[in-house]
Design a protein around this motif. Structure first.
Motif, PDB file in Angstrom:
ATOM      1  N   ASP A  36       8.014 -16.279   1.859  1.00 21.27           N
ATOM      2  CA  ASP A  36       8.569 -15.248   2.736  1.00 21.27           C
ATOM      3  C   ASP A  36       8.483 -13.884   2.051  1.00 21.27           C
ATOM      4  OD1 ASP A  36      10.478 -15.860   0.824  1.00 21.27           O
ATOM      5  OD2 ASP A  36      12.144 -15.318   2.127  1.00 21.27           O
ATOM      6  N   MET A  37       7.553 -13.077   2.484  1.00 21.23           N
ATOM      7  CA  MET A  37       7.370 -11.753   1.904  1.00 21.23           C
ATOM      8  C   MET A  37       8.193 -10.744   2.690  1.00 21.23           C
ATOM      9  SD  MET A  37       3.360 -11.764   1.063  1.00 21.23           S
ATOM     10  CE  MET A  37       2.623 -13.182   0.287  1.00 21.23           C
ATOM     11  N   LEU A  38       8.725  -9.758   1.984  1.00 15.45           N
ATOM     12  CA  LEU A  38       9.561  -8.739   2.608  1.00 15.45           C
ATOM     13  C   LEU A  38       8.746  -7.567   3.149  1.00 15.45           C
ATOM     14  CD1 LEU A  38      12.428  -8.666  -0.044  1.00 15.45           C
ATOM     15  CD2 LEU A  38      12.376  -9.897   2.129  1.00 15.45           C
ATOM     16  N   ILE A  39       7.450  -7.534   2.823  1.00 14.89           N
ATOM     17  CA  ILE A  39       6.573  -6.478   3.319  1.00 14.89           C
ATOM     18  C   ILE A  39       5.405  -7.111   4.068  1.00 14.89           C
ATOM     19  CG2 ILE A  39       7.166  -4.793   1.544  1.00 14.89           C
ATOM     20  CD1 ILE A  39       4.602  -5.576   0.071  1.00 14.89           C
ATOM     21  N   GLU A  40       4.826  -6.340   4.970  1.00 15.70           N
ATOM     22  CA  GLU A  40       3.662  -6.817   5.709  1.00 15.70           C
ATOM     23  C   GLU A  40       2.386  -6.303   5.049  1.00 15.70           C
ATOM     24  OE1 GLU A  40       3.765  -6.097   9.888  1.00 15.70           O
ATOM     25  OE2 GLU A  40       5.917  -6.519   9.994  1.00 15.70           O
ATOM     26  N   ASN A  41       1.371  -7.117   5.043  1.00 13.73           N
ATOM     27  CA  ASN A  41       0.047  -6.765   4.525  1.00 13.73           C
ATOM     28  C   ASN A  41       0.068  -6.188   3.111  1.00 13.73           C
ATOM     29  OD1 ASN A  41      -1.028  -7.496   7.077  1.00 13.73           O
ATOM     30  ND2 ASN A  41      -0.520  -5.449   7.837  1.00 13.73           N
ATOM     31  N   PRO A  42       0.536  -6.964   2.121  1.00 12.62           N
ATOM     32  CA  PRO A  42       0.533  -6.457   0.749  1.00 12.62           C
ATOM     33  C   PRO A  42      -0.904  -6.278   0.244  1.00 12.62           C
ATOM     34  CG  PRO A  42       1.089  -8.780   0.786  1.00 12.62           C
ATOM     35  CD  PRO A  42       1.030  -8.334   2.210  1.00 12.62           C
ATOM     36  N   LYS A  43      -1.091  -5.328  -0.653  1.00 11.44           N
ATOM     37  CA  LYS A  43      -2.406  -5.081  -1.247  1.00 11.44           C
ATOM     38  C   LYS A  43      -2.742  -6.143  -2.285  1.00 11.44           C
ATOM     39  CE  LYS A  43      -2.078  -0.091  -0.726  1.00 11.44           C
ATOM     40  NZ  LYS A  43      -1.965   1.187  -1.421  1.00 11.44           N
ATOM     41  N   SER A  44      -1.737  -6.595  -2.993  1.00  9.24           N
ATOM     42  CA  SER A  44      -1.939  -7.552  -4.077  1.00  9.24           C
ATOM     43  C   SER A  44      -2.098  -8.974  -3.546  1.00  9.24           C
ATOM     44  CB  SER A  44      -0.753  -7.507  -5.044  1.00  9.24           C
ATOM     45  OG  SER A  44      -0.963  -8.410  -6.092  1.00  9.24           O
ATOM     46  N   HIS A  45      -2.929  -9.741  -4.240  1.00 11.12           N
ATOM     47  CA  HIS A  45      -3.111 -11.151  -3.900  1.00 11.12           C
ATOM     48  C   HIS A  45      -2.244 -12.040  -4.790  1.00 11.12           C
ATOM     49  CE1 HIS A  45      -6.344 -10.122  -1.217  1.00 11.12           C
ATOM     50  NE2 HIS A  45      -6.891  -9.399  -2.180  1.00 11.12           N
ATOM     51  N   LYS A  46      -1.662 -11.451  -5.812  1.00  8.71           N
ATOM     52  CA  LYS A  46      -0.808 -12.195  -6.740  1.00  8.71           C
ATOM     53  C   LYS A  46       0.657 -11.940  -6.403  1.00  8.71           C
ATOM     54  CE  LYS A  46      -4.249 -12.326 -10.239  1.00  8.71           C
ATOM     55  NZ  LYS A  46      -4.430 -13.278 -11.270  1.00  8.71           N
ATOM     56  N   LEU A  47       1.480 -12.953  -6.616  1.00  3.89           N
ATOM     57  CA  LEU A  47       2.877 -12.874  -6.208  1.00  3.89           C
ATOM     58  C   LEU A  47       3.676 -11.827  -6.976  1.00  3.89           C
ATOM     59  CD1 LEU A  47       3.607 -16.653  -5.597  1.00  3.89           C
ATOM     60  CD2 LEU A  47       3.086 -14.880  -3.923  1.00  3.89           C
ATOM     61  N   VAL A  48       3.393 -11.654  -8.258  1.00  2.00           N
ATOM     62  CA  VAL A  48       4.106 -10.629  -9.027  1.00  2.00           C
ATOM     63  C   VAL A  48       3.753  -9.242  -8.480  1.00  2.00           C
ATOM     64  CG1 VAL A  48       4.351  -9.532 -11.283  1.00  2.00           C
ATOM     65  CG2 VAL A  48       4.344 -12.005 -11.120  1.00  2.00           C
TER      66      VAL A  48
END
Length: 68
Positions: A36-48
């Motif tokens: 569950d991500m708090l942002i939409e369409n993150p740039k990063s592919h890694k969880l950190v």
């Protein structure tokens, strides 16, 4: 290679580098299981990286306690 978000931008949100690292690592472990991500369409592919983007977007923060 420039890392995004930059450490300077992140330290405007959370002053302590130690707290920044601890918070992002803890959030990355949480996302590993919950997805569950708090942002939409993150740039990063890694969880950190996603956790750091959440901090920059002010979706993830540390509650400061009063020292008495």
């Amino acid at each position: 290679m420039m890392l995004e978000p930059s450490i300077d931008e992140l330290q405007e949100k959370i002053k302590s580098k130690y707290t920044l690292v601890t918070l992002s690592a803890r959030r990355a472990r949480e996302m590993r299981y919950a997805k569950d991500m708090l942002i939409e369409n993150p740039k990063s592919h890694k969880l950190v990286g996603v956790a750091l983007e959440e901090i920059l977007a002010e979706k993830l923060f540390v509650k400061e306690e009063d020292s008495k």
